[in-house]
Design an enzyme around this catalytic site. Structure first.
Site, PDB file in Angstrom:
ATOM      1  N   TYR A   1      -3.872  44.591 -11.609  1.00 55.30           N
ATOM      2  CA  TYR A   1      -4.245  44.934 -10.385  1.00 55.30           C
ATOM      3  C   TYR A   1      -5.292  44.124  -9.727  1.00 55.30           C
ATOM      4  O   TYR A   1      -5.878  43.604 -10.513  1.00 55.30           O
ATOM      5  CB  TYR A   1      -4.551  46.456 -10.981  1.00 55.30           C
TER       6      TYR A   1
ATOM      7  N   ASP B   1       1.421  43.854 -17.066  1.00 56.01           N
ATOM      8  CA  ASP B   1       1.976  44.881 -16.310  1.00 56.01           C
ATOM      9  C   ASP B   1       1.280  44.823 -14.916  1.00 56.01           C
ATOM     10  O   ASP B   1       0.731  44.233 -14.553  1.00 56.01           O
ATOM     11  CB  ASP B   1       1.206  46.108 -17.015  1.00 56.01           C
TER      12      ASP B   1
ATOM     13  N   TYR C   1       0.998  46.780  -6.251  1.00 56.46           N
ATOM     14  CA  TYR C   1      -0.343  45.575  -6.263  1.00 56.46           C
ATOM     15  C   TYR C   1      -0.253  44.638  -5.384  1.00 56.46           C
ATOM     16  O   TYR C   1      -0.787  43.482  -5.318  1.00 56.46           O
ATOM     17  CB  TYR C   1      -0.584  45.494  -8.089  1.00 56.46           C
TER      18      TYR C   1
ATOM     19  N   LYS D   1       6.062  48.798 -11.794  1.00 58.45           N
ATOM     20  CA  LYS D   1       6.867  50.395 -10.627  1.00 58.45           C
ATOM     21  C   LYS D   1       7.165  50.846 -10.045  1.00 58.45           C
ATOM     22  O   LYS D   1       7.091  50.070  -8.903  1.00 58.45           O
ATOM     23  CB  LYS D   1       5.012  50.746 -11.561  1.00 58.45           C
TER      24      LYS D   1
ATOM     25  N   HIS E   1       5.275  55.631 -11.124  1.00 66.24           N
ATOM     26  CA  HIS E   1       3.409  55.300 -10.815  1.00 66.24           C
ATOM     27  C   HIS E   1       2.940  56.195 -10.801  1.00 66.24           C
ATOM     28  O   HIS E   1       2.075  56.033 -11.964  1.00 66.24           O
ATOM     29  CB  HIS E   1       3.537  54.319  -9.716  1.00 66.24           C
TER      30      HIS E   1
ATOM     31  N   GLY F   1      -7.063  51.329 -17.482  1.00 66.77           N
ATOM     32  CA  GLY F   1      -8.656  51.508 -16.909  1.00 66.77           C
ATOM     33  C   GLY F   1      -8.854  50.963 -18.711  1.00 66.77           C
ATOM     34  O   GLY F   1     -10.510  52.149 -18.975  1.00 66.77           O
TER      35      GLY F   1
ATOM     36  N   LEU G   1     -11.287  49.414 -20.840  1.00 68.48           N
ATOM     37  CA  LEU G   1     -12.477  49.252 -20.582  1.00 68.48           C
ATOM     38  C   LEU G   1     -13.172  49.878 -19.422  1.00 68.48           C
ATOM     39  O   LEU G   1     -14.779  49.203 -18.729  1.00 68.48           O
ATOM     40  CB  LEU G   1     -12.676  47.825 -20.472  1.00 68.48           C
TER      41      LEU G   1
END
Length: 323
Positions: free
Chosen positions: A24, A50, A55, A84, A117, A217, A219
């Site tokens: 992303y 991914d 995006y 997605k 998604h 997400g 991290l």
């Protein structure tokens, strides 16, 4: 598939590399950065990439994959590529054309994983975020179970190897699993998951149904201004996480990833820096003690960096449920 990374077996017999590379990018980052990052990621050893139609970088990801194949760095069969289905294409007749558009951009004959998604349909049309005169999202009422049947047909047609979902709560997963005439179970549910939102109940539910939890997400997100509250806590600065990192002589990022891997979650790590990409691949080189895992469990606060509030008015908004 051959790679240094371990794999997780999906319920349809295919295997997903146990660490993925997330792609992303926010509006302010040029598309050329995505191309550069994907090239670096493949170069340092990532084989699970991914991406998503939404995006708007499938072309760049496709260029990176093809240039690495041509250069002899990877073979197509070594790569695991996810994309997605966006929410404006949930009408069953729009699913395959949307996938075919993605495949064309990715320069691929098939993707390894195709996922819905969000469970929230939006009005079909040329705009990815269709708005009414008041600036509110134009939502739709398509039953995602009908959309799922269209994904099953894409799998039967050989355009995808595996099919799954993203951002579904356990009740929504249950609806697909209990759907009359279900041909294929979702292989995964990709959700926001990290030490501040460890998804333990959803993870237990998914494990009980042989569905892999994939974490975005992982991290604490890249904290992009358009989606993330800038006052929210910076996950990798958490003092408890940093304490566990110091004890294990690893970075906080590696500890955050290892925490997920050890729980059977497949994390997606995102970075634009080669040094970080290389470091994140070290997640399989060490283990956290049961004591460390318990300490990290204690950081959970069911906190979402990405609550998708723009969908909150829809009856299928997934995060009203506890899990």
């Amino acid at each position: 598939m051959s790679s240094r990374q371990p794999f997780v077996r999906l319920n349809d017999g295919h295997c997903i590399p146990a660490l993925g590379f997330g792609t992303y990018k926010p509006i302010e980052v040029p598309k050329s950065k995505s191309l550069e990052a994907a090239n670096l990621a493949i170069g340092v050893g990532y084989r699970h990439i991914d991406t998503a139609y939404a995006y708007q970088i499938e072309e760049e990801i496709g260029q990176a994959i093809q240039s690495n194949i041509k250069a002899g760095i990877v073979k197509r069969e070594d790569m695991f590529i996810t994309t997605k289905l966006w929410c404006t294409c949930f009408q069953p007749e729009l699913v395959r054309p949307s996938l075919e558009k993605s495949l064309k951009k990715l320069q691929l004959e098939h993707v390894d994983l195709f996922i819905m998604h969000y469970p929230v349909p939006m009005k079909a049309g040329d705009n990815d975020f269709p708005l009414d005169e008041q600036g509110k999202l134009l939502l739709d009422t398509v039953d995602f179970c009908a959309t799922w049947e269209a994904l099953e047909k894409c799998k039967d047609a050989g355009l995808v190897k595996s099919i799954g979902v993203s951002n579904f709560n356990h009740r929504q997963l249950e609806r697909i699993l209990n759907k009359p005439g279900l041909k294929y179970k979702p292989v995964c549910n990709q959700v926001e998951c990290h030490v501040y939102n460890n998804q333990s109940k959803l993870l237990d539910y998914c494990k009980s149904k042989d569905i892999v939890l994939v974490a975005f997400g992982a991290l604490g997100t890249q904290r992009y201004k358009e989606w993330v509250d800038q006052d929210s806590p910076v996950l990798l600065n958490d003092p408890v996480l940093c304490g566990v990192a110091k004890k294990n002589k690893r970075s906080p990022a590696l500890i955050a990833l290892r925490y997920l891997v050890q729980r059977g979650v497949v994390p997606l790590a995102q970075s634009f820096y080669e040094s970080e990409m290389k470091e994140n691949l070290q997640v399989f080189e060490f283990q956290l003690s049961p004591e460390d895992m318990k300490i990290l469990d204690g950081l959970n606060k069911n906190f979402r960096y990405l609550p998708a509030q723009f969908f909150a008015d829809h009856p299928e908004y997934p995060f009203s449920e506890e899990y």
